[in-house]
Design an enzyme around this catalytic site. Structure first.
Site, mmCIF file in Angstrom:
data_model
loop_
_atom_site.group_PDB
_atom_site.id
_atom_site.type_symbol
_atom_site.label_atom_id
_atom_site.label_comp_id
_atom_site.label_asym_id
_atom_site.label_seq_id
_atom_site.Cartn_x
_atom_site.Cartn_y
_atom_site.Cartn_z
ATOM 1 N N LYS A 201 0.858 -1.180 0.000
ATOM 2 C CA LYS A 201 0.000 0.000 0.000
ATOM 3 C C LYS A 201 0.894 1.230 0.000
ATOM 4 O O LYS A 201 1.688 1.438 0.918
ATOM 5 C CB LYS A 201 -0.887 -0.015 1.240
ATOM 6 N N LYS A 255 -2.198 -1.515 -3.933
ATOM 7 C CA LYS A 255 -3.063 -0.339 -3.844
ATOM 8 C C LYS A 255 -2.248 0.941 -3.850
ATOM 9 O O LYS A 255 -1.258 1.000 -3.122
ATOM 10 C CB LYS A 255 -3.849 -0.466 -2.536
HETATM 11 C C1 PBG Z 1 -7.598 3.177 5.427
HETATM 12 C C2 PBG Z 1 -7.914 2.982 3.995
HETATM 13 C C3 PBG Z 1 -7.732 3.911 2.966
HETATM 14 C C4 PBG Z 1 -8.290 3.347 1.836
HETATM 15 C C5 PBG Z 1 -8.789 2.082 2.172
HETATM 16 N N1 PBG Z 1 -8.532 1.867 3.527
HETATM 17 C C6 PBG Z 1 -7.193 5.298 2.982
HETATM 18 C C7 PBG Z 1 -5.881 5.600 3.556
HETATM 19 O O1 PBG Z 1 -5.034 4.735 3.797
HETATM 20 O O2 PBG Z 1 -5.670 6.780 3.816
HETATM 21 C C8 PBG Z 1 -8.352 4.040 0.510
HETATM 22 C C9 PBG Z 1 -9.356 3.540 -0.441
HETATM 23 C C10 PBG Z 1 -9.650 4.456 -1.568
HETATM 24 O O3 PBG Z 1 -9.020 5.517 -1.749
HETATM 25 O O4 PBG Z 1 -10.554 4.119 -2.336
HETATM 26 N N2 PBG Z 1 -6.602 2.442 6.001
#
Ligand code: PBG
Length: 329
Positions: A201, A255
């Site tokens: 991520k 992601k």
């Molecule tokens: C939180 C989380 C996020 C997303 C999914 N879970 C945001 C972040 O890490 O700030 C993002 C999903 C999206 O942008 O569609 N842990």
């Protein structure tokens, strides 16, 4: 590789007719390729639009049944639950995450009771919906503490598993959390609860609209770069995935999606494990708003989604999952 020569070889020959193009196509999309995110809000009888994500809504629990019915009718395998937490329930430690009566817990119970195993339920494991500073873990002098955060995430995982969550998806990027969560699940009789690790991520600006959707936008202090990955790196992605597999992840997530197709491919080529890709909120927002403005044709949606499949993703988390056929009609 090159098996012939012009003019006897003409690659356009097989592109000339639709039937021929269909015959030789290498990738396609099926309902099985999708995970559908669901945004939840407190209250009654509300379906609330999200400004930056036209076409996506937040639902109160009494309104999610038609939404889940539709997901099941379209044969989507799984939904991912994301709560919009009211500001008064947020604090420095994100304790609402461990409240067995919180919005996610109530949603899991409701969906499980009504639909049994007709559809899988996935829940994020992270504290950002619940912390007043918007970070995924416990904050000390601007730094997110690793081991202390894991202790809370383990409890959040156990709680969600007890409520009936099928797939826990740690999205926090703490080191070592997959192993600790797996161990706690096994010690507490949840050996069949799956873990989909957000192993790769990146610290990304493509999450902007999501933070708006779950109400953590204005709150986030600084950025998430001391735990989420640097987008300049790819070797590190392989190390993250390798560790999480060893620690017990059943599946891994890359992601965001579209700007990281190379990473999806790299992970898929190096590890024989199910790889999911997340078409995140910012990607959705760019596509949806450009389509609405008439700047690009809506087929960009399929073009983007197919690119995930080409790269090797087994499935895609997409805000379009439930509406693809309607949009493209
Ligand atoms: C939180 C989380 C996020 C997303 C999914 N879970 C945001 C972040 O890490 O700030 C993002 C999903 C999206 O942008 O569609 N842990």
């Amino acid at each position: 590789m090159i098996t012939g020569k012009y003019p006897s070889l003409r690659l356009r020959r097989s592109r000339k007719n639709d039937w021929s193009r269909r015959l030789i196509e290498e990738n396609n999309l099926s309902p099985n390729d999708f995970i559908l995110p669901v945004f939840l809000i407190e209250g009654k009888n509300k379906k609330q639009s999200i400004k930056s994500m036209p076409g996506v809504y937040r639902y109160t629990l009494d309104k999610i049944t038609p939404f889940i019915d539709k997901a099941i009718k379209k044969k989507l395998p799984m939904v991912a639950l994301f709560p919009y937490t009211e500001k008064r329930k947020k604090n420095m430690l994100g304790t609402e995450a461990l409240n067995e009566d919180n919005l996610v817990c109530r949603a899991i119970q409701l969906i499980k009771k009504r639909y049994k195993n007709e559809i899988g339920i996935m829940c994020d494991v992270a504290l950002d919906p619940y912390t007043s500073h918007g970070h995924d873990g416990l904050l000390k002098s601007g730094y997110v503490l690793n081991d202390e955060t894991i202790n809370v995430l383990v409890n959040q995982s156990l709680l969600q598993a007890e409520m009936g969550c099928d797939v826990l998806a740690p999205s926090d990027m703490m080191d070592g959390r997959i192993g600790q969560i797996r161990k706690a699940l096994d010690n507490n009789g949840h050996h069949m609860t799956q873990i989909l690790s957000y192993a790769v991520k990146y610290a990304s600006s493509f999450y902007g609209p999501f933070r708006d959707a779950v109400g953590s936008k204005g709150l986030l202090k600084g950025n998430k770069k001391n735990y989420q990955m640097d987008f300049k790196n790819s070797n590190e992605a392989l190390r993250e995935v390798a560790l999480d597999i060893k620690e017990g992840a059943d599946m891994v997530m890359v992601k965001p999606g579209l700007p990281y197709l190379d990473i999806i491919k790299l992970v898929k080529e190096n590890f024989k494990i199910p790889v999911m890709a997340y078409q995140v909120s910012g990607e959705y927002s760019l596509l949806a708003n450009s389509i609405n403005q008439g700047f690009v044709h809506k087929e960009v949606i399929i073009e983007s989604l197919i690119s995930f499949k080409r790269a090797g993703a087994n499935a895609i988390v997409s805000y379009y999952a439930d509406r693809l056929d309607e949009i493209l009609k």
